[in-house]
Design a protein around this motif. Structure first.
Motif, PDB file in Angstrom:
ATOM      1  N   PRO A   1     124.470  25.158   0.514  1.00 41.10           N
ATOM      2  CA  PRO A   1     123.947  25.220   1.891  1.00 41.10           C
ATOM      3  C   PRO A   1     122.706  26.089   2.026  1.00 41.10           C
ATOM      4  N   ALA A   2     122.677  27.228   1.304  1.00 40.22           N
ATOM      5  CA  ALA A   2     121.493  28.091   1.361  1.00 40.22           C
ATOM      6  C   ALA A   2     120.278  27.383   0.776  1.00 40.22           C
ATOM      7  N   ASP A   3     120.499  26.629  -0.339  1.00 42.95           N
ATOM      8  CA  ASP A   3     119.390  25.881  -0.919  1.00 42.95           C
ATOM      9  C   ASP A   3     118.929  24.773   0.013  1.00 42.95           C
ATOM     10  N   LEU A   4     119.870  24.140   0.718  1.00 43.45           N
ATOM     11  CA  LEU A   4     119.515  23.084   1.653  1.00 43.45           C
ATOM     12  C   LEU A   4     118.612  23.615   2.758  1.00 43.45           C
TER      13      LEU A   4
ATOM     14  N   VAL B   1     119.953  24.625  12.096  1.00 45.44           N
ATOM     15  CA  VAL B   1     120.501  25.260  10.901  1.00 45.44           C
ATOM     16  C   VAL B   1     121.201  26.550  11.299  1.00 45.44           C
ATOM     17  N   ASN B   2     122.478  26.664  10.953  1.00 38.81           N
ATOM     18  CA  ASN B   2     123.207  27.913  11.133  1.00 38.81           C
ATOM     19  C   ASN B   2     123.254  28.611   9.786  1.00 38.81           C
TER      20      ASN B   2
ATOM     21  N   GLY C   1     126.102  27.934   7.083  1.00 39.80           N
ATOM     22  CA  GLY C   1     125.575  26.876   6.244  1.00 39.80           C
ATOM     23  C   GLY C   1     125.629  25.501   6.889  1.00 39.80           C
ATOM     24  N   THR C   2     125.819  25.449   8.202  1.00 38.81           N
ATOM     25  CA  THR C   2     125.905  24.176   8.917  1.00 38.81           C
ATOM     26  C   THR C   2     124.501  23.661   9.230  1.00 38.81           C
TER      27      THR C   2
END
Length: 377
Positions: free
Chosen positions: A354-357, A268-269, A273-274
């Motif tokens: 992405p932050a939620d993921l 996770v970056n 958000g990658t």
């Protein structure tokens, strides 16, 4: 005045029951054999770095001017031809620049072979375009000279400056290359032909892969000449002599083995958000709920006027309105054996950013629903 606060809530329920292998489903890559030469290299058979200090001449007024180390370098150059500058004279070297020259000496390189070199300005030279490197010795880590470099530079950058101080630069004009600009003067002894054994080192440490490489070598030669020393090194018994060992090394490099599956990891970056999930990640049945809570505060102040002849004062009466809106998202149930496509579709359906993921993956890891190492960059 409206003030809106958005509160993204992390998953509220994650239940892990039985780990399932995502690699066995549609998104997993099919295991295939690879050549041993693609998994690592023989010990001692490697390139060596070379470096040298030199002078580039022929610049169009973009050199180092009167820097001391450039002047000393130029004095050293002219002294090779029996010339000595007068004591205390420091020429303005606008057409010369002090540089560092670097190159890689490949394994088994022999005297007379050519190497590509990179030339980089050491001082305040603005551009090396059009310059020529004066003969420069290139030394290894042991201080010995292994190559000599000289030639005209190929510079891809461009730098232009005006009289008012304005400047325009394209790429990096203070560095360039000389294709085939160095000649090997002596070879580096690898010692592979005199060492008691040969050692093959894997690029990535893995006990299973090391065992499979040793087994593949033994099956190809029909004996037990190879054994795994640790997770990286495979030691191979070999007859002395360069010809015999070169033949055996060539055969070993082309043996195909199936490397071990990579360890289960989720990378996770957090900045971009990658999220990358490899095929060894295990997912157990889990339920994920995600919602978005929006709080809006509206300010509508009113002006209150006093009654006539009441001797009152005009005043401002605050008036606030608060509203709460919550998006209703369904709870997503990840069944055992869910594919990566199903997971991505479900997360997109609940509108996870992405932050939620990242928060969902961390919660799944803590709940034991994801059997993988979570690496946050």
């Amino acid at each position: 005045m409206n003030r809106t606060f958005s509160l993204s809530r992390a998953p509220v329920l994650l239940v892990g029951v039985l780990a399932m292998l995502l690699a066995s489903l549609g998104f997993a890559s099919v295991a295939h054999a690879e050549r041993i030469k693609d998994l690592g290299a023989f010990q001692g058979v490697r390139p060596n770095q070379l470096v040298g200090y030199g002078i580039v001449v022929g610049l169009a007024g973009t050199g180092d001017d009167s820097l001391d180390y450039s002047t000393q370098g130029m004095k050293g150059v002219v002294s090779r031809f029996g010339l000595n500058l007068p004591q205390g004279v420091n020429p303005a070297l606008k057409n010369a620049a002090a540089v560092l020259v670097t190159a890689d000496l490949p394994a088994f390189a022999k005297p007379g072979q050519l190497l590509d070199v990179t030339v980089s300005a050491l001082g305040k030279a603005k551009s090396l375009r059009g310059g020529t490197l004066v003969m420069t010795p290139l030394r290894g880590a042991d201080g010995q000279i292994y190559a000599m470099s000289q030639g005209s530079l190929a510079v891809g950058g461009l730098g232009v400056s005006g009289a008012d101080g304005s400047q325009v630069s394209v790429n990096v004009p203070s560095a360039g290359r000389i294709p085939g600009g160095a000649t090997v003067e002596q070879a580096v002894a690898t010692g592979f032909d005199t060492a008691p054994t040969l050692t093959f080192n894997l690029a990535e440490a893995d006990l299973t892969t090391a065992l499979r490489v040793a087994d593949g070598i033994n099956r190809a030669f029909g004996d037990r000449r190879a054994h795994a020393q640790d997770a990286v090194s495979i030691v191979i018994n070999a007859d002395p002599g360069a010809e015999q060992r070169i033949t055996m090394m060539g055969m070993i490099e082309n043996i195909e083995v199936q490397p071990a599956d990579a360890a289960a990891k989720v990378i996770v970056n957090a900045r971009t958000g990658t999220v990358v999930i490899n095929g060894a990640v295990r997912i157990a049945p889990a339920a994920v709920a995600h919602g978005k809570l929006t709080v809006t505060v509206s300010e509508s102040p009113r002006v209150v006027q006093p009654a006539p002849f009441s001797q009152g004062q005009t005043a401002i009466e605050p008036s606030s309105s608060i509203s709460v809106e919550q998006e209703k998202k369904p709870m997503i149930n990840f069944k055992g054996g869910a594919s990566l496509a199903d997971i991505v579709k479900a997360i997109n359906a609940i509108g996870a950013s992405p932050a939620d993921l990242v928060a969902i993956l961390e919660a799944m890891k803590q709940a034991g629903a994801m059997k993988a190492e979570l690496v946050v960059l």
